[in-house]
Design a protein around this motif. Structure first.
Motif, PDB file in Angstrom:
ATOM      1  N   PRO A   1       0.806  -1.226   0.000  1.00 36.85           N
ATOM      2  CA  PRO A   1       0.000   0.000   0.000  1.00 36.85           C
ATOM      3  C   PRO A   1       0.840   1.278   0.000  1.00 36.85           C
ATOM      4  O   PRO A   1       0.406   2.300  -0.540  1.00 36.85           O
ATOM      5  N   VAL A   2       2.023   1.219   0.575  1.00 37.58           N
ATOM      6  CA  VAL A   2       2.899   2.406   0.560  1.00 37.58           C
ATOM      7  C   VAL A   2       3.334   2.708  -0.882  1.00 37.58           C
ATOM      8  O   VAL A   2       3.453   3.867  -1.279  1.00 37.58           O
ATOM      9  N   ALA A   3       3.541   1.657  -1.664  1.00 35.68           N
ATOM     10  CA  ALA A   3       3.876   1.849  -3.081  1.00 35.68           C
ATOM     11  C   ALA A   3       2.707   2.535  -3.800  1.00 35.68           C
ATOM     12  O   ALA A   3       2.902   3.467  -4.588  1.00 35.68           O
ATOM     13  N   LEU A   4       1.491   2.097  -3.505  1.00 34.76           N
ATOM     14  CA  LEU A   4       0.309   2.745  -4.107  1.00 34.76           C
ATOM     15  C   LEU A   4       0.251   4.221  -3.708  1.00 34.76           C
ATOM     16  O   LEU A   4      -0.034   5.099  -4.528  1.00 34.76           O
TER      17      LEU A   4
ATOM     18  N   LYS B   1       0.813  10.059  -4.753  1.00 36.55           N
ATOM     19  CA  LYS B   1       1.417  11.358  -4.423  1.00 36.55           C
ATOM     20  C   LYS B   1       2.082  11.966  -5.652  1.00 36.55           C
ATOM     21  O   LYS B   1       1.921  13.141  -5.938  1.00 36.55           O
ATOM     22  N   LEU B   2       2.839  11.139  -6.383  1.00 35.83           N
ATOM     23  CA  LEU B   2       3.533  11.671  -7.555  1.00 35.83           C
ATOM     24  C   LEU B   2       2.535  12.136  -8.616  1.00 35.83           C
ATOM     25  O   LEU B   2       2.656  13.227  -9.166  1.00 35.83           O
ATOM     26  N   LYS B   3       1.551  11.291  -8.901  1.00 34.14           N
ATOM     27  CA  LYS B   3       0.537  11.637  -9.908  1.00 34.14           C
ATOM     28  C   LYS B   3      -0.122  12.957  -9.590  1.00 34.14           C
ATOM     29  O   LYS B   3      -0.224  13.843 -10.436  1.00 34.14           O
ATOM     30  N   GLU B   4      -0.637  13.071  -8.366  1.00 32.49           N
ATOM     31  CA  GLU B   4      -1.513  14.213  -8.118  1.00 32.49           C
ATOM     32  C   GLU B   4      -0.785  15.543  -8.075  1.00 32.49           C
ATOM     33  O   GLU B   4      -1.361  16.550  -8.457  1.00 32.49           O
ATOM     34  N   ILE B   5       0.465  15.562  -7.648  1.00 30.66           N
ATOM     35  CA  ILE B   5       1.103  16.884  -7.574  1.00 30.66           C
ATOM     36  C   ILE B   5       2.098  17.174  -8.700  1.00 30.66           C
ATOM     37  O   ILE B   5       2.397  18.329  -8.965  1.00 30.66           O
TER      38      ILE B   5
ATOM     39  N   SER C   1       8.088  13.036  -4.373  1.00 29.23           N
ATOM     40  CA  SER C   1       7.033  13.637  -5.199  1.00 29.23           C
ATOM     41  C   SER C   1       7.006  15.153  -4.998  1.00 29.23           C
ATOM     42  O   SER C   1       6.836  15.912  -5.955  1.00 29.23           O
ATOM     43  N   TYR C   2       7.217  15.585  -3.766  1.00 31.57           N
ATOM     44  CA  TYR C   2       7.240  17.028  -3.505  1.00 31.57           C
ATOM     45  C   TYR C   2       8.309  17.721  -4.349  1.00 31.57           C
ATOM     46  O   TYR C   2       8.030  18.704  -5.051  1.00 31.57           O
ATOM     47  N   HIS C   3       9.535  17.197  -4.307  1.00 28.48           N
ATOM     48  CA  HIS C   3      10.622  17.881  -5.020  1.00 28.48           C
ATOM     49  C   HIS C   3      10.427  17.836  -6.532  1.00 28.48           C
ATOM     50  O   HIS C   3      10.722  18.818  -7.217  1.00 28.48           O
ATOM     51  N   ILE C   4       9.941  16.734  -7.032  1.00 25.29           N
ATOM     52  CA  ILE C   4       9.692  16.674  -8.480  1.00 25.29           C
ATOM     53  C   ILE C   4       8.646  17.723  -8.867  1.00 25.29           C
ATOM     54  O   ILE C   4       8.819  18.474  -9.830  1.00 25.29           O
TER      55      ILE C   4
END
Ligand code: M6R
Length: 366
Positions: free
Chosen positions: A235-238, A243-247, A342-345
């Motif tokens: 689930p952490v992978a999901l 996180k990456l997708k949405e931001i 995801s934040y930094h990307i």
């Protein structure tokens, strides 16, 4: 108001050590071997006599539910099912007064979750809520519940709500297991002490921030990402992929590592970064062979590893290190580098991190 951070999301990521502590404060007394959750005490027999526990939620809260499935079944031996609230409510589910439903929602206002709760109540189930927003619709609609004490979460991408939800769910599972006698005294005490140390472990994990920023720089132009994990880190992978997708608006998929060979492995080439949660666990050797399969197809590995790791570290292209904690508690630390990545990307791509396009903080439409 952002506490010196550029975005609420970063502030909220960094608040995790303190809000996890707020969430267990006064409820977890490790030295005395006590867990006390006000909303739970009177309903312990309901949980212990339940045929099964059904967890309903959406998005990140659903991911917390999936983590809880591993923890509850392992510790309490009560069958658990985890459902998207939107699917549950529209499919004429079989549900009786012998079922206990746990509804998880940061906002407490998610329309599908609220409607699923009403349906479960109509069918006679006992419904327990885990919400962050005090006095929210879901907290009022449920029979009882426990609040996470994450404080206001402003960033649309949920971060501290997720880790505090897992903290509450773990405390509930430990309390039930202790009462039922499905956990040894030794393990129970160990988990209590280790849970109390999680804020320190999260602080430790946050120290990789600069290194993760460098990794983000390397991969910011990728158009796809895969995220892999096994066991309670699936689930952490999901969640990492969401996180990456949405931001960042980069397409990302989360998969259980062993499912790779059933399809997604066809996607692997030198342009595909694969984030693999490869911490010390019973699955470690299996994950190592998954990584080998990816490497032999020229895939790029960004691995989340436990401090002191050697085997995966040698094979991976990049590593993000997290401190050691018992496997059951690892989602609370492995989540951290994925949030930061995801934040930094997203920041490097100049995205609107706190208010990504097309998304709302509370999804009150059905
Ligand atoms: O408030 P809730 O926990 O019920 O919200 C559920 C989802 O809408 C939420 O987790 C959403 O997926 C987030 N944007 C994820 O970061």
């Amino acid at each position: 108001e952002k506490g010196g951070y550029d975005h609420f999301m970063m502030k909220e990521i960094y608040e995790q050590p303190s809000v996890i502590k707020d969430t267990y404060r006064g409820r977890l007394l490790a030295d005395q071997g006590l867990i006390h959750l006000g909303g739970l005490e009177d309903y312990i027999p309901k949980f212990l006599n339940a045929d099964r526990i059904i967890i309903i939620a959406c998005g990140t809260s659903w991911h917390a539910g999936l983590v809880a499935e591993y923890v509850f079944e392992d510790l309490t031996r009560i069958p658990v099912e985890v459902e998207y609230a939107s699917e549950f409510r529209y499919r004429n589910p079989i549900i009786t007064e012998k079922d206990v439903v746990i509804a998880i929602s940061q906002s407490g206002e998610t329309a599908d979750t609220l409607a699923a709760i009403k349906l479960a109540k109509e069918k006679g189930a006992f419904v327990y809520g885990i919400c962050n927003v005090v006095g929210s619709s879901i907290s009022r609609e449920t029979h009882s519940g426990t609040y996470t004490h994450a404080g206001p979460e402003i960033g649309v991408a949920s971060t501290k709500a997720f880790t505090t939800q897992i903290t509450v769910l773990t405390m509930i599972a430990l309390k039930l297991a202790k009462t039922k006698g499905t956990i040894s005294k030794r393990d129970y005490m160990l988990y209590l002490h280790e849970l109390e140390l999680i804020p320190t472990r999260v602080e430790e994990a946050l120290k990789s921030n600069e290194k993760i920023k460098e990794i983000a720089e390397v991969f910011k132009n990728a158009s796809n990402f895969l995220y892999l994990g096994r066991g309670c880190n699936f689930p952490v992978a999901l969640e990492g992929a969401l996180k990456l997708k949405e931001i960042s608006y980069i397409h990302a998929e989360g998969y259980p590592a062993a499912e790779m060979k059933h399809g997604p492995i066809a996607l692997i080439d030198e342009n595909m970064p694969v984030v693999v949660i490869a911490i010390n666990s019973d699955h470690y050797d299996k994950v190592v062979s998954n990584i080998q399969e990816i490497k032999s197809r020229k895939g790029i590995i960004i691995a989340v590893v436990t401090e002191g790791d050697t085997a995966v570290t040698e094979m991976a292209d990049y590593v993000m290190v997290v401190p050691k904690t018992p496997e059951m508690l690892t989602p609370l630390v492995t989540t951290i580098p994925l949030q930061l990545l995801s934040y930094h990307i997203a920041v490097l791509l100049d995205r609107n991190v706190d208010q990504p396009r097309n998304l709302a903080k509370s999804v009150t439409v059905e």
